[in-house]
Design a protein around this motif. Structure first.
Motif, PDB file in Angstrom:
ATOM      1  N   THR A 143     -77.350 -47.926 -20.157  1.00 51.19           N
ATOM      2  CA  THR A 143     -75.984 -48.163 -19.698  1.00 51.19           C
ATOM      3  C   THR A 143     -76.014 -49.352 -18.755  1.00 51.19           C
ATOM      4  N   LEU A 144     -75.276 -50.398 -19.115  1.00 49.89           N
ATOM      5  CA  LEU A 144     -75.191 -51.615 -18.315  1.00 49.89           C
ATOM      6  C   LEU A 144     -73.785 -51.706 -17.741  1.00 49.89           C
ATOM      7  N   ARG A 145     -73.711 -51.866 -16.430  1.00 48.00           N
ATOM      8  CA  ARG A 145     -72.407 -51.821 -15.767  1.00 48.00           C
ATOM      9  C   ARG A 145     -72.144 -53.123 -15.014  1.00 48.00           C
ATOM     10  N   THR A 146     -70.958 -53.664 -15.236  1.00 46.59           N
ATOM     11  CA  THR A 146     -70.460 -54.785 -14.448  1.00 46.59           C
ATOM     12  C   THR A 146     -69.478 -54.246 -13.424  1.00 46.59           C
ATOM     13  N   ALA A 147     -68.798 -55.135 -12.713  1.00 45.10           N
ATOM     14  CA  ALA A 147     -67.871 -54.682 -11.667  1.00 45.10           C
ATOM     15  C   ALA A 147     -66.760 -53.817 -12.228  1.00 45.10           C
ATOM     16  N   ASP A 148     -66.357 -54.046 -13.466  1.00 45.12           N
ATOM     17  CA  ASP A 148     -65.195 -53.319 -13.998  1.00 45.12           C
ATOM     18  C   ASP A 148     -65.437 -52.669 -15.357  1.00 45.12           C
ATOM     19  N   LEU A 149     -66.689 -52.648 -15.829  1.00 47.26           N
ATOM     20  CA  LEU A 149     -66.914 -52.132 -17.166  1.00 47.26           C
ATOM     21  C   LEU A 149     -68.336 -51.614 -17.300  1.00 47.26           C
ATOM     22  N   GLY A 150     -68.473 -50.487 -17.985  1.00 42.93           N
ATOM     23  CA  GLY A 150     -69.784 -49.967 -18.335  1.00 42.93           C
ATOM     24  C   GLY A 150     -69.907 -49.895 -19.845  1.00 42.93           C
ATOM     25  N   ARG A 151     -71.062 -50.213 -20.378  1.00 43.52           N
ATOM     26  CA  ARG A 151     -71.247 -50.151 -21.822  1.00 43.52           C
ATOM     27  C   ARG A 151     -72.662 -49.653 -22.119  1.00 43.52           C
ATOM     28  N   ILE A 152     -72.796 -48.998 -23.267  1.00 44.61           N
ATOM     29  CA  ILE A 152     -74.095 -48.494 -23.704  1.00 44.61           C
ATOM     30  C   ILE A 152     -74.622 -49.417 -24.796  1.00 44.61           C
ATOM     31  N   GLU A 153     -75.851 -49.845 -24.633  1.00 46.21           N
ATOM     32  CA  GLU A 153     -76.498 -50.683 -25.642  1.00 46.21           C
ATOM     33  C   GLU A 153     -77.877 -50.121 -25.953  1.00 46.21           C
ATOM     34  N   ARG A 154     -78.430 -50.573 -27.061  1.00 47.38           N
ATOM     35  CA  ARG A 154     -79.736 -50.071 -27.490  1.00 47.38           C
ATOM     36  C   ARG A 154     -80.712 -51.242 -27.643  1.00 47.38           C
ATOM     37  N   PHE A 155     -81.906 -51.038 -27.117  1.00 48.43           N
ATOM     38  CA  PHE A 155     -82.976 -52.023 -27.192  1.00 48.43           C
ATOM     39  C   PHE A 155     -84.248 -51.339 -27.671  1.00 48.43           C
ATOM     40  N   GLY A 156     -85.169 -52.155 -28.131  1.00 50.25           N
ATOM     41  CA  GLY A 156     -86.461 -51.607 -28.518  1.00 50.25           C
ATOM     42  C   GLY A 156     -87.330 -51.296 -27.323  1.00 50.25           C
ATOM     43  N   TRP A 157     -87.248 -52.147 -26.310  1.00 51.32           N
ATOM     44  CA  TRP A 157     -88.141 -52.046 -25.152  1.00 51.32           C
ATOM     45  C   TRP A 157     -87.394 -52.506 -23.911  1.00 51.32           C
ATOM     46  N   VAL A 158     -87.772 -51.955 -22.756  1.00 49.71           N
ATOM     47  CA  VAL A 158     -87.187 -52.344 -21.478  1.00 49.71           C
ATOM     48  C   VAL A 158     -88.326 -52.660 -20.515  1.00 49.71           C
ATOM     49  N   VAL A 159     -88.212 -53.801 -19.835  1.00 49.78           N
ATOM     50  CA  VAL A 159     -89.155 -54.176 -18.781  1.00 49.78           C
ATOM     51  C   VAL A 159     -88.406 -54.146 -17.455  1.00 49.78           C
ATOM     52  N   GLY A 160     -88.843 -53.299 -16.546  1.00 51.99           N
ATOM     53  CA  GLY A 160     -88.249 -53.225 -15.220  1.00 51.99           C
ATOM     54  C   GLY A 160     -88.960 -54.165 -14.273  1.00 51.99           C
ATOM     55  N   ALA A 161     -88.309 -55.286 -13.968  1.00 52.21           N
ATOM     56  CA  ALA A 161     -88.837 -56.262 -13.014  1.00 52.21           C
ATOM     57  C   ALA A 161     -87.796 -56.448 -11.920  1.00 52.21           C
ATOM     58  N   ASP A 162     -87.218 -55.325 -11.498  1.00 52.74           N
ATOM     59  CA  ASP A 162     -86.068 -55.352 -10.590  1.00 52.74           C
ATOM     60  C   ASP A 162     -86.419 -54.987  -9.156  1.00 52.74           C
ATOM     61  N   GLY A 163     -87.640 -55.323  -8.735  1.00 54.21           N
ATOM     62  CA  GLY A 163     -87.983 -55.331  -7.323  1.00 54.21           C
ATOM     63  C   GLY A 163     -88.351 -53.996  -6.707  1.00 54.21           C
ATOM     64  N   GLY A 164     -88.540 -54.048  -5.392  1.00 56.62           N
ATOM     65  CA  GLY A 164     -89.008 -52.886  -4.656  1.00 56.62           C
ATOM     66  C   GLY A 164     -88.067 -51.706  -4.678  1.00 56.62           C
ATOM     67  N   HIS A 165     -86.776 -51.944  -4.884  1.00 55.82           N
ATOM     68  CA  HIS A 165     -85.794 -50.862  -4.967  1.00 55.82           C
ATOM     69  C   HIS A 165     -85.369 -50.650  -6.419  1.00 55.82           C
ATOM     70  N   SER A 166     -86.299 -50.735  -7.317  1.00 57.89           N
ATOM     71  CA  SER A 166     -86.060 -50.753  -8.749  1.00 57.89           C
ATOM     72  C   SER A 166     -85.248 -49.569  -9.271  1.00 57.89           C
ATOM     73  N   SER A 167     -84.148 -49.881  -9.934  1.00 58.47           N
ATOM     74  CA  SER A 167     -83.380 -48.857 -10.643  1.00 58.47           C
ATOM     75  C   SER A 167     -84.135 -48.365 -11.870  1.00 58.47           C
ATOM     76  N   THR A 168     -84.847 -49.271 -12.535  1.00 56.36           N
ATOM     77  CA  THR A 168     -85.617 -48.876 -13.715  1.00 56.36           C
ATOM     78  C   THR A 168     -86.659 -47.832 -13.347  1.00 56.36           C
ATOM     79  N   ARG A 169     -87.364 -48.057 -12.261  1.00 54.31           N
ATOM     80  CA  ARG A 169     -88.375 -47.096 -11.803  1.00 54.31           C
ATOM     81  C   ARG A 169     -87.750 -45.734 -11.550  1.00 54.31           C
TER      82      ARG A 169
END
Length: 536
Positions: A143-169
């Motif tokens: 689920t990817l969310r912008t300021a006014d919209l959320g949408r569900i997308e599908r990927f083969g793989w996800v890499v979490g490189a979103d820092g020390g407060h990682s949402s992916t983690r």
């Protein structure tokens, strides 16, 4: 809806952008999302070490980074109360094309990498947050969310490189494990007036807390001080000057602040870098002290290690089991960085008997040449190796069995898992000098073969996964390499991975041996090399 072979990279900092660029140049389809609507203006990570520069060279961005930064030729440990140098580690003798640290502010690094990403056709979507994640054996719903919209997308793989407060983690249920007493730093991005030479990073030792001075381009510098738990708000310029006066021997005056802040660091790491189809890199996987400027560099090298493997898997050339080697190779490196930076921070504040031991160690590091050379190599991250990796196979005349794989010791000076050496005198047939990083600028693997033995048959096996280059003592024409002093010590063949580490090293140029390595060790499927290779 994205194709399930697509890779989503979460985070557009140096680690995320490096991962995305390497994936794209190796033929994978990749998208990047970043929660921040605009690139950061905060200087953040500033030191790029030699090993990272070698890896970034394959992206074609080093010259652009050099134009924005300052070369640093040494690290000094300085007595903070007197300004007396206790030890100096010169980087000039390190065996690399980049015998220095490149100090460059993170916004410049990100801008250069973003430019390269655009050239590679990568879309970076800003103001987009990852808020949910659900994976199955074939892909990942996010689920990817912008300021006014959320949408569900599908990927083969996800890499979490979103820092020390990682949402992916957090979304994969992972957590950092380690020391959580926390250490606080006061940091300033300022202009400085000083008589100290700008070609050296200095760590000032003081019982109240270490100080660090990173010179940047022009009169700009990064200064940091380990402090007790701070009060509310950011430090003032006056507070930074007080700390500089007390801990930098009165040698540094600060002015014209760009960024003043307190920040807290922990010393911790996630137990697992891979969670099925989700992988963690950089600060999402490990956090630690800024001492030694290891953080961003460790993340960039995470990216280089992961990207070539994930490109093979995402494109259907290798099975997902190949990605288990990311954990096997990088988790020990992250653990060592956490340990070493914790120790270095503690060294800077040592008192009493501990300070005597520290001073003895500094004397050895600064005055005993082999110790100084080893310290410089370690600081530059040129000593990282993967000899115990399941992907490292050494084949020679003296042999045994290790970790369930064929491993033969003895003859070649090349060791599987090591960074491939870059010998002086290596050249093209026309006499023009060449470095290994130049050769890796062409995407794919690089198979070096003594005197071109079995070149055609080896290229048939390797197919479009890479190219075969003969190595000879004398120029014989063609497109091979000349190694007049046998600096590589190549006997048969050596397979150089896209991240510059050696995979297979053998004393024979046997195509069957290469085929077994690709299929059994790298998990390349039997039809993949002929169908669609790494060099798309």
């Amino acid at each position: 809806m994205a194709d399930t072979r697509d890779v989503l990279v979460v985070g557009a900092g140096p680690v995320g952008l490096t991962t995305a660029c390497q994936l794209a140049r190796l033929g994978a389809s990749v998208r990047v999302v970043e929660q921040l609507e605009r690139p950061t203006t905060e200087s953040r990570a500033v030191g790029v070490h030699a090993r990272s520069l070698e890896m970034l060279a394959s992206l074609g961005v080093v010259d652009r980074l050099e134009a924005r930064g300052r070369r640093i030729g040494a690290l000094e440990m300085v007595e903070g109360r007197t300004g007396r140098t206790r030890a100096r580690i010169d980087l000039a003798g390190t065996r690399t094309r980049h015998p220095y640290v490149l100090d460059v502010a993170q916004p410049d690094t990100e801008e250069v990498l973003a430019e390269r990403a655009a050239e590679l056709g990568i879309v970076v979507q800003r103001g987009v947050a990852l808020t949910a994640l659900d994976q199955d054996p074939d892909g990942v719903h996010v689920t990817l969310r912008t300021a006014d919209l959320g949408r569900i997308e599908r990927f083969g793989w996800v890499v979490g490189a979103d820092g020390g407060h990682s949402s992916t983690r957090r979304l994969v249920g992972e957590r950092l494990v380690g020391g959580f007493h926390g250490q606080h730093f006061a940091m300033a991005d300022v202009d400085v007036d000083t008589t100290l030479s700008p070609d050296t990073i200095r760590m000032f030792l003081h019982p109240d807390g270490m100080g660090i001075l990173f010179p940047l381009a022009g009169e700009r510098a990064r200064v940091m001080f380990l402090v007790d738990e701070p009060g509310p708000g950011d430090p003032t310029l006056e507070r930074i000057q007080e700390l500089a006066d007390a801990r930098m021997g009165g040698l540094v005056r600060v002015r014209d602040p760009r960024w003043l802040t307190y920040f807290e660091v922990h010393h911790a790491q996630v137990p697992r870098y891979r969670h099925g189809r989700v992988l963690l890199a950089g600060d999402a996987a490990h956090v630690h002290s800024p001492a030694g400027a290891q953080g961003m560099n460790t993340g960039v090298q995470d990216a280089a290690n992961l990207a070539w493997k994930l490109a093979l898997v995402a494109r259907g050339i290798a099975t997902p089991e190949l990605l288990d080697s990311y954990q096997a190779e990088r988790h020990p490196v992250g653990a060592e960085v956490v340990r070493a930076t914790t120790l270095l921070t503690d060294v800077g504040t040592a008192t009493g008997p501990e300070s005597l031991l520290r001073d003895a160690a500094l004397f050895v590091a600064g005055h005993v040449r082999p110790a100084a050379a080893a310290a410089a190599t370690r600081l530059a991250e040129l000593a990282v190796r993967y000899r115990d990796s399941p992907l490292s196979v050494q084949h020679g005349r003296e042999h045994g069995r290790e970790h369930g794989r064929e491993h033969r010791r003895g003859h070649s000076r090349l060791r599987a898992g090591d960074r491939v050496p870059d010998p002086a005198g290596l050249s093209r047939p026309d006499g023009g000098p060449v470095a290994i990083e130049d050769l890796l600028a062409e995407p794919g693997m690089l198979l070096l073969v003594r005197d071109g033995q079995q070149r055609g048959a080896l290229q048939d096996v390797l197919a479009r996964l890479g190219r075969v280059l003969p190595v000879a003592r004398e120029a014989t024409g063609g497109d091979g390499l000349v190694d007049p002093d046998d600096g590589l010590g190549l006997q048969g063949l050596a397979l150089v991975r896209p991240d510059g580490h050696l995979g297979l090293v053998a004393d024979t140029a046997d195509p069957a041996l290469l085929r077994r390595y690709l299929t059994d060790t790298l998990q390349v499927t039997a039809t993949a090399p002929a169908a669609r290779g790494l060099r798309g």
